[in-house]
Write a protein that holds these residues in place. Structure first.
Motif, PDB file in Angstrom:
ATOM      1  N   LYS A 120     -23.574 -12.271 -58.400  1.00 34.84           N
ATOM      2  CA  LYS A 120     -24.035 -12.046 -60.051  1.00 34.84           C
ATOM      3  C   LYS A 120     -22.687 -11.461 -60.656  1.00 34.84           C
ATOM      4  O   LYS A 120     -22.313 -11.515 -61.937  1.00 34.84           O
ATOM      5  CB  LYS A 120     -24.940 -11.287 -60.341  1.00 34.84           C
ATOM      6  N   TYR A 121     -21.846 -10.621 -59.945  1.00 32.75           N
ATOM      7  CA  TYR A 121     -20.998  -9.865 -60.524  1.00 32.75           C
ATOM      8  C   TYR A 121     -19.541  -9.895 -59.924  1.00 32.75           C
ATOM      9  O   TYR A 121     -18.459  -9.532 -60.609  1.00 32.75           O
ATOM     10  CB  TYR A 121     -21.186  -8.406 -60.605  1.00 32.75           C
ATOM     11  N   ASN A 122     -19.262 -10.640 -58.886  1.00 32.06           N
ATOM     12  CA  ASN A 122     -17.891 -10.702 -58.029  1.00 32.06           C
ATOM     13  C   ASN A 122     -17.205 -12.124 -58.315  1.00 32.06           C
ATOM     14  O   ASN A 122     -16.239 -12.292 -57.602  1.00 32.06           O
ATOM     15  CB  ASN A 122     -17.986 -10.321 -56.794  1.00 32.06           C
ATOM     16  N   TYR A 123     -17.688 -12.964 -59.448  1.00 26.34           N
ATOM     17  CA  TYR A 123     -16.964 -14.121 -59.480  1.00 26.34           C
ATOM     18  C   TYR A 123     -16.491 -14.405 -60.934  1.00 26.34           C
ATOM     19  O   TYR A 123     -17.178 -13.967 -61.793  1.00 26.34           O
ATOM     20  CB  TYR A 123     -17.961 -15.074 -59.306  1.00 26.34           C
ATOM     21  N   ARG A 124     -15.311 -15.067 -61.096  1.00 24.78           N
ATOM     22  CA  ARG A 124     -14.982 -15.447 -62.253  1.00 24.78           C
ATOM     23  C   ARG A 124     -14.691 -16.967 -62.577  1.00 24.78           C
ATOM     24  O   ARG A 124     -14.124 -17.320 -61.199  1.00 24.78           O
ATOM     25  CB  ARG A 124     -13.389 -14.548 -62.636  1.00 24.78           C
ATOM     26  N   ARG A 125     -14.354 -17.648 -63.510  1.00 22.81           N
ATOM     27  CA  ARG A 125     -14.021 -18.635 -63.712  1.00 22.81           C
ATOM     28  C   ARG A 125     -13.177 -18.793 -64.944  1.00 22.81           C
ATOM     29  O   ARG A 125     -13.552 -18.223 -66.071  1.00 22.81           O
ATOM     30  CB  ARG A 125     -15.134 -19.916 -63.924  1.00 22.81           C
ATOM     31  N   GLU A 126     -11.867 -19.125 -64.888  1.00 21.73           N
ATOM     32  CA  GLU A 126     -11.054 -19.122 -65.995  1.00 21.73           C
ATOM     33  C   GLU A 126     -10.668 -17.608 -66.543  1.00 21.73           C
ATOM     34  O   GLU A 126     -10.729 -17.386 -67.533  1.00 21.73           O
ATOM     35  CB  GLU A 126     -11.155 -20.099 -67.120  1.00 21.73           C
ATOM     36  N   GLY A 161     -14.632  -5.171 -52.260  1.00 28.22           N
ATOM     37  CA  GLY A 161     -14.168  -6.332 -51.372  1.00 28.22           C
ATOM     38  C   GLY A 161     -13.100  -7.073 -51.805  1.00 28.22           C
ATOM     39  O   GLY A 161     -12.245  -7.484 -51.617  1.00 28.22           O
ATOM     40  N   GLY A 162     -13.557  -7.571 -53.329  1.00 29.58           N
ATOM     41  CA  GLY A 162     -12.696  -8.327 -53.962  1.00 29.58           C
ATOM     42  C   GLY A 162     -13.512  -9.225 -55.134  1.00 29.58           C
ATOM     43  O   GLY A 162     -14.649  -9.009 -55.436  1.00 29.58           O
ATOM     44  N   LEU A 163     -12.804 -10.124 -55.693  1.00 28.57           N
ATOM     45  CA  LEU A 163     -13.066 -10.869 -56.604  1.00 28.57           C
ATOM     46  C   LEU A 163     -12.579 -12.266 -56.254  1.00 28.57           C
ATOM     47  O   LEU A 163     -11.512 -12.510 -55.718  1.00 28.57           O
ATOM     48  CB  LEU A 163     -12.644 -10.602 -58.179  1.00 28.57           C
ATOM     49  N   VAL A 164     -13.698 -13.480 -56.768  1.00 28.83           N
ATOM     50  CA  VAL A 164     -12.960 -14.705 -56.788  1.00 28.83           C
ATOM     51  C   VAL A 164     -12.869 -15.417 -58.042  1.00 28.83           C
ATOM     52  O   VAL A 164     -13.808 -15.133 -58.857  1.00 28.83           O
ATOM     53  CB  VAL A 164     -14.064 -15.556 -55.960  1.00 28.83           C
ATOM     54  N   ASN A 165     -11.745 -16.102 -58.291  1.00 30.48           N
ATOM     55  CA  ASN A 165     -11.480 -16.637 -59.717  1.00 30.48           C
ATOM     56  C   ASN A 165     -11.381 -18.159 -59.528  1.00 30.48           C
ATOM     57  O   ASN A 165     -10.277 -18.539 -58.704  1.00 30.48           O
ATOM     58  CB  ASN A 165     -10.447 -15.915 -60.439  1.00 30.48           C
ATOM     59  N   TYR A 166     -11.863 -19.132 -60.114  1.00 23.83           N
ATOM     60  CA  TYR A 166     -11.834 -20.424 -60.162  1.00 23.83           C
ATOM     61  C   TYR A 166     -11.040 -20.662 -61.373  1.00 23.83           C
ATOM     62  O   TYR A 166     -11.195 -20.657 -62.483  1.00 23.83           O
ATOM     63  CB  TYR A 166     -13.076 -21.230 -60.142  1.00 23.83           C
ATOM     64  N   VAL A 167      -9.912 -21.344 -61.216  1.00 21.94           N
ATOM     65  CA  VAL A 167      -9.041 -21.963 -62.020  1.00 21.94           C
ATOM     66  C   VAL A 167      -8.931 -23.680 -62.210  1.00 21.94           C
ATOM     67  O   VAL A 167      -8.891 -24.268 -61.122  1.00 21.94           O
ATOM     68  CB  VAL A 167      -7.596 -21.444 -61.868  1.00 21.94           C
ATOM     69  N   VAL A 168      -9.344 -24.086 -63.297  1.00 23.73           N
ATOM     70  CA  VAL A 168      -9.675 -25.591 -63.427  1.00 23.73           C
ATOM     71  C   VAL A 168      -8.289 -26.413 -63.721  1.00 23.73           C
ATOM     72  O   VAL A 168      -7.221 -25.653 -63.950  1.00 23.73           O
ATOM     73  CB  VAL A 168     -10.579 -25.855 -64.499  1.00 23.73           C
ATOM     74  N   LYS A 169      -8.294 -27.472 -63.302  1.00 27.68           N
ATOM     75  CA  LYS A 169      -7.246 -28.414 -63.548  1.00 27.68           C
ATOM     76  C   LYS A 169      -6.847 -28.468 -64.737  1.00 27.68           C
ATOM     77  O   LYS A 169      -7.903 -28.961 -65.526  1.00 27.68           O
ATOM     78  CB  LYS A 169      -7.189 -29.721 -62.862  1.00 27.68           C
TER      79      LYS A 169
END
Length: 721
Positions: A120-126, A161-169
């Protein structure tokens, strides 16, 4: 739905321009005067950058090699080369990342530095917050960024622990026309296209279209499924000082989920990767559907300053359904095996259904970044204002006992789909202000100061109106670091940061403090490290220590007012990370080693104190090598090795799963067919067809065991026009 999403983003972006102008006029009073030198940095999308910048860090345009943090960037080329479909497939690229509850047909959980990231809190997109309680496709992602460490400067509340970020094409500068076809020995088939380019006067308009369709062939019995993706990204270069970007993604996956196996008493069962305990005639697929998009306007003010306004929305729909094994003889038995199967392999089976789940998240962000000089001291500054709203809405659910099964046979039971159990609806609002200042005192010495202030409100209530809770709190999380450039290519650093987690005691009658807000718990991390380059060798080393306070239920918890939800000691993880990459002649190597000393401390349950937390190996090794066969131009051989040591399967450490080593390999051939560049790949994962348990999560008060995938052979064809 799409028109509402785009309208929301336009209105929010327009609403943000005025306060951003006020902030800019206050911080940089001369910045509004446009100059001929005001330009935005170029965006490279066709090749890998030698000095990549990780957006997830939030530290401006400083290259990753010169920042006092640890992170991994996994680009589209690596994703495609390994046939990765989901986040769980990317753990092989980072020795500090591992599996946390990765069932086939469900969403992903991972650990970083031994801590499970909160979906719920450790993920990002753009760079904007998203929920990871859904499928997150990789076909349209330019890269996936994994930050290692506490994330208080990047997120208001999150697990350590960390964060995950998704970067789109994003749109390509030159025309791109690519098609990809893939099949495997398990019967799956994938087809995808990737289209990009620019048009208009001075190529002011850009586009990127990604589409994918896959029939999922699973190695688990009767677990085939399907997925679809359609994504589009556009930009408009209004001038060389400003750009408007927007993108939208729709995805849908339908597949039965494969529940984990469990201990048989105090022993390990056979790690059969094909066994499907969700193999009932009435078993239905888990359907995960998502519509996600962002719009961003970025304006250069002069050579040193720029601001941006960004808004995003995420709309998720899911039907979560499975025949779910839980415990053995727990329903009618003596409660001796409620957290595992019985010694002879019996388990209780439940018909679980939660259909029509809706998760909505809207976020908007203002950012101002720039540089200034005060005498001989240089400042790299960043300011951000982030507002987000989350709504999770569910109906009643089924969780009904249907019978007792056994690992040696999966008997057929009658379904029990009656909606007998209430669910919990949640709402959340947060406003976060962040600031950082990288102060270069000399060409060698830099200090880094960061702060995030969060106003947070959460509400929850059962679907029948009971157990209502309310939570409101203001939270401040600092981050401090110092770096010293030992040589032009070698840097030493030290950092300290905090992260916050908060919770409300459940509104159940068994709790003495039902519905009460619990004290916010602050995780703390210290890290020291070295980064460097020596000829073609790039390397890094880091020592870290993370202390995470934990909540737990204390008491018998079997009758009313017998249980208290409270702070219950902490988990302390100390570790060493080593990473190196080099290229020499036809060879290239990349390797990582992580050693974690993890320990549970101060718990009211004395039997777990001093013990290693469940599902945390003490050593992880990842290594890959590529060799270009010079005798055959275009032909290359790829090899990858993953090794993880044993993991505890129970909190008291009495049972563990053995360590394991897996070897993957691929033969790749690039050539031209009638002038068209093509790449053929023959990949074999788990080359030696090892049988092993890859993870042992203890979740929902139950011990789970997930077998590793058997040997998988895939053939891929890609053509780029």
């Amino acid at each position: 739905m799409a028109s509402k999403s785009i309208k929301f983003k336009k209105n929010r972006a327009q609403a943000l321009v005025k306060p951003c102008a006020i902030a800019i006029s206050f911080i940089a009073p001369g910045a509004w005067a446009q100059t001929a030198e005001a330009t935005l940095k170029p965006v490279v999308v066709n090749e890998r950058s030698a000095t990549p910048v990780a957006d997830v860090l939030g530290l401006g345009d400083v290259p990753l090699s010169r920042t006092p943090v640890s992170a991994t960037l996994i680009d589209a080329q690596q994703i495609e080369a390994t046939g990765a479909r989901r986040l769980a497939d990317l753990v092989k690229f980072d020795a500090s990342v591992s599996d946390a509850y990765n069932a086939q047909g469900y969403w992903d959980y991972i650990t970083v530095r031994g801590f499970v990231l909160d979906n719920k809190y450790n993920y990002r997109r753009e760079g904007l917050p998203i929920s990871a309680e859904s499928t997150l496709p990789l076909d349209n992602k330019a890269r996936v960024e994994i930050l290692r460490g506490t994330s208080g400067i990047q997120a208001g509340t999150s697990a350590p622990g960390g964060l995950v970020n998704y970067v789109v094409k994003r749109p390509t500068e030159n025309d791109l026309r690519s098609i990809r076809l893939e099949t495997s020995n398990h019967g799956g088939a994938l087809a995808s296209v990737d289209l990009g380019g620019r048009f208009g006067e001075n190529k002011a308009f850009g586009y990127r279209i990604n589409a994918a369709g896959e029939d999922i062939g699973s190695y688990v019995r009767n677990l085939d499924g399907s997925r679809r993706l359609l994504a589009a990204a556009f930009d408009w270069r209004l001038s060389r000082d400003s750009v408007l970007e927007t993108e939208l993604e729709y995805s849908r996956r339908s597949q039965r989920s494969a529940p984990g196996l469990s201990l048989t008493g105090n022993t390990l069962p056979s790690p059969d990767p094909r066994l499907n305990l969700n193999n009932q005639p009435w078993s239905l697929p888990v359907v995960l559907e998502g519509l996600t998009g962002t719009v961003k306007f970025e304006q250069a003010l002069n050579r040193e300053w720029r601001w941006s306004a960004q808004a995003g929305t995420q709309r998720l729909k899911s039907d979560d359904r499975t025949a779910f094994p839980f415990g053995g003889d727990c329903f009618n038995g003596p409660f001796d095996y409620c957290d595992r199967f019985t010694p002879n392999g019996d388990y209780d089976l439940y018909d679980f259904r939660s259909e029509g789940e809706r998760r909505t998240l809207n976020a908007a962000q203002l950012q101002l970044k720039g540089r200034l000089e005060t005498g001989s001291v240089k400042h790299e500054l960043g300011f951000g204002l982030l507002s987000s709203r989350t709504r999770d809405r569910f109906g009643r659910q089924a969780y009904n006992y249907v019978g007792t099964g056994n690992l040696a046979s999966v008997p057929v039971f009658d379904p029990a789909p009656e909606l007998t159990d209430e669910n919990t609806n949640r709402s959340e609002r947060s406003t976060e202000f962040s600031a950082f200042d990288a102060i270069a005192w000399s060409n060698r010495f830099t200090t880094w100061l960061g702060l995030r202030y969060t106003q947070l409100t959460r509400d929850s209530v059962r679907t029948n109106g009971s157990r209502a809770t309310h939570y409101s709190r203001n939270i401040t999380t600092p981050w401090l670091a110092a770096s010293y450039q030992l040589t032009p290519t070698h840097m030493a650093y030290a950092s300290y940061g905090q992260g916050v987690e908060s919770e409300v005691a459940p509104g159940r009658a068994r709790y003495t403090n039902q519905g009460q807000a619990l004290p916010a718990l602050k995780s703390r991390q210290s890290e020291v490290g070295l980064k460097g380059e020596l000829d073609a060798l790039r390397w890094s080393a880091a020592l870290f220590s993370i202390t995470r306070p934990l909540f737990a239920d204390v008491g018998s918890c079997d009758i009313d007012n017998s249980c208290t939800r409270q702070a219950d000691g902490d988990a302390r993880h100390r570790g060493l990370e080593l990473n190196a990459a080099t290229q020499t002649g036809p060879w290239s190597f990349n390797a990582g080693l992580t050693v974690i000393d993890a320990e549970r401390q101060g718990s009211a349950t004395a039997s777990i104190n001093g013990k290693r937390p469940v599902n945390v190996p003490d050593t992880i090794v990842r290594a890959q090598a590529d060799y270009r066969i010079t005798a055959v131009p275009g032909l290359s051989l790829h090899g990858h090795v993953s090794h993880e040591t044993q993991r505890s399967a129970l909190p008291d450490g009495s049972v563990s799963i053995p360590g394991w080593t897996r070897v993957d390999t691929a033969l790749r051939y690039s050539t031209r067919l009638q002038g068209t560049p093509t790449t053929w790949t023959l990949g074999v994962d788990n080359l030696f067809d090892r049988r092993y348990f890859k993870e042992s999560p203890y979740q929902f008060s139950h011990a789970y065991l997930f077998p590793g995938a058997p040997r998988t052979i895939r053939i891929t064809f890609q053509a780029t026009l």
